[in-house]
Scaffold this active site. Structure first.
Site, PDB file in Angstrom:
ATOM      1  N   HIS A 127      -1.394  -8.106   4.269  1.00  0.00           N
ATOM      2  CA  HIS A 127      -1.057  -9.032   3.034  1.00  0.00           C
ATOM      3  C   HIS A 127       0.415  -9.574   3.234  1.00  0.00           C
ATOM      4  O   HIS A 127       1.316  -9.005   4.177  1.00  0.00           O
ATOM      5  CB  HIS A 127      -0.934  -7.979   1.911  1.00  0.00           C
ATOM      6  CG  HIS A 127       0.085  -6.893   2.178  1.00  0.00           C
ATOM      7  ND1 HIS A 127       1.552  -6.866   2.080  1.00  0.00           N
ATOM      8  CD2 HIS A 127      -0.274  -5.613   2.749  1.00  0.00           C
ATOM      9  CE1 HIS A 127       2.113  -5.855   2.322  1.00  0.00           C
ATOM     10  NE2 HIS A 127       1.198  -4.937   2.685  1.00  0.00           N
ATOM     11  N   GLU A 162      -4.360   0.914   1.809  1.00  0.00           N
ATOM     12  CA  GLU A 162      -3.201   1.395   2.682  1.00  0.00           C
ATOM     13  C   GLU A 162      -2.980   2.870   2.498  1.00  0.00           C
ATOM     14  O   GLU A 162      -3.858   3.808   1.671  1.00  0.00           O
ATOM     15  CB  GLU A 162      -1.823   0.804   1.924  1.00  0.00           C
ATOM     16  CG  GLU A 162      -0.527   1.331   2.503  1.00  0.00           C
ATOM     17  CD  GLU A 162      -0.410   0.942   4.080  1.00  0.00           C
ATOM     18  OE1 GLU A 162      -1.111   1.458   4.738  1.00  0.00           O
ATOM     19  OE2 GLU A 162       0.452   0.231   4.313  1.00  0.00           O
TER      20      GLU A 162
END
Ligand SMILES: *[C@@H]1O[C@H](CO)[C@@H](O)[C@H](O)[C@H]1NC(C)=O
Ligand SMILES: *[C@@H]1O[C@H](CO)[C@@H](O)[C@H](O)[C@H]1NC(C)=O
Ligand SMILES: *[C@@H]1O[C@H](CO)[C@@H](O)[C@H](O)[C@H]1NC(C)=O
Ligand SMILES: *[C@@H]1O[C@H](CO)[C@@H](O)[C@H](O)[C@H]1NC(C)=O
Ligand SMILES: *[C@@H]1O[C@H](CO)[C@@H](O)[C@H](O)[C@H]1NC(C)=O
Length: 336
Positions: free
Chosen positions: A103, A205
């Protein structure tokens, strides 16, 4: 059940070209493969796979994504090569080119850069805000992160002129910074042509401790990314995040390897992308035996992966690595 699917797909792969274009196979000879026992990286395609390559300061967005072949036909050559590998592969083997993306910068990255990693890890990451910047739960992209994703979108458009094979399936972490990066990267390339991204819990994550990694509930995700595919098994509220414990790198590696096995069992696509996080990308490298390289926010790495479910194949298990608690703050890390 998976055994039956596997048999059907194998028949299609060795069938006629028309059969290859059914929904079960793919036009590049890809197939689904259940019960993967071994993943490896196919070397010699991308410069960043070479163990002697120094990636410090290297920007693959400006260098055909690191493709070693620099000819005008480079992407057509790659497409033909991967198709040939798949068509010549035995019933136990398949190849996928995975574009794994990080990202763009989020508010948590911004805060970490302001406070420094020791103070971030022992103190700020456990909170949701410093009263100015808010990074939790489920940190959003900041303006730098949006620009980075826009740059990735432009880099794809540059390579499209030379025929880069586009992802047939787009996967995303459920966290908003990744899903929004995916959207900005692909909105006017693939999403506008009816591609529906698939959100996978296991591509999130490192789970725990950092509030930026706590995911939003399903209704927020559905509202923010309307129509995107979410597994029916996805719990409404985040059941995994924990304020005291965090996954270690080895635990992420195991989780990502498990999800890759699911993906290879379900998705015959040969070219695909996964938009996720630095921890997920390290887990991906661990899962497939790729050397560890750092990927900047808004960066990505293409990797040609060979998978086999051959009964005699084995793979080094990823072991050890209990979950960890936050490091204690020292005089140094609290000074801010
Ligand atoms: C890689 O390159 C950077 C800068 O160009 C340099 O500082 C570093 O020492 C190099 N690393 C190795 C292992 O050669
Ligand atoms: C608040 O955060 C912004 C970054 O979003 C920063 O530019 C600004 O200096 C901060 N303000 C204060 C008072 O810390
Ligand atoms: C989902 O999360 C949003 C944002 O935090 C919140 O406003 C909403 O009440 C939550 N929905 C449920 C059913 O808990
Ligand atoms: C996707 O990105 C485009 C372009 O930035 C924007 O117009 C659109 O609202 C975004 N959609 C989602 C679901 O974030
Ligand atoms: C499987 O993976 C390992 C790395 O863990 C590799 O050394 C081995 O040669 C691979 N191939 C087979 C067929 O097991």
């Amino acid at each position: 059940m998976l055994g039956i699917v596997h048999k059907l797909v194998s028949v299609l792969v060795f069938g006629t070209p028309t059969a290859l274009q059914t929904t079960s196979g793919d036009i590049y000879g890809g197939k689904t493969l259940a019960g993967i026992t071994n993943f490896t990286v196919v070397p010699g395609i991308f410069i960043q796979d070479d163990p002697s390559f120094n990636s410090s300061g290297y920007d693959l967005l400006q260098d055909s994504f690191g493709l070693i072949d620099k000819s005008p036909n480079r992407w057509k050559n790659l497409e033909a090569h991967v198709t040939q590998l798949n068509k010549e592969a035995d019933a136990h083997t398949t190849y996928k080119l995975i574009y794994i993306a990080r990202h763009g910068e989020g508010f948590h990255n911004l805060a970490q850069s302001i406070y420094g990693t020791p103070a971030w890890d022992c103190r700020w990451s456990l909170l949701t805000t410093d009263g100015n910047i808010t990074w939790g739960p489920d940190a959003l992209l900041d303006s730098t992160g949006i620009s980075q994703a826009e740059a990735v979108n432009r880099a794809w458009k540059e390579q499209i002129k030379d025929g880069v094979p586009l992802p047939q399936t787009l996967y995303s972490s459920p966290l908003r910074r990744s899903a929004s990066t995916l959207n900005i990267t692909w909105h006017d390339i693939l999403l506008n042509r009816g591609h529906v991204p698939r959100i996978k819990e296991n591509f999130r994550e490192s789970i725990g401790l950092h509030t930026c990694d706590q995911r939003s509930n399903i209704s927020v995700i559905r509202k923010t990314y309307p129509g995107w595919q979410i597994d029916p098994s996805f719990p409404f509220h985040d059941p995994l995040w924990d304020p005291t414990y965090q996954e270690t790198d080895t635990l992420i590696g195991r989780r990502v390897r498990q999800e890759l096995e699911n993906l290879f069992a379900e998705d015959p696509s040969t070219f695909l992308s996964i938009t996720c996080h630095s921890g997920t990308i390290s887990g991906f490298f661990l899962a497939i035996g790729h050397r560890m390289i750092g990927v900047q926010t808004g960066g990505f790495v293409p990797v040609l992966v060979k998978a086999t479910n051959c009964p005699t194949a084995t793979m080094q298990p990823i072991s050890g690595g209990q979950s960890a608690t936050a490091p204690a703050c020292t005089a140094d890390s609290t000074s801010l």
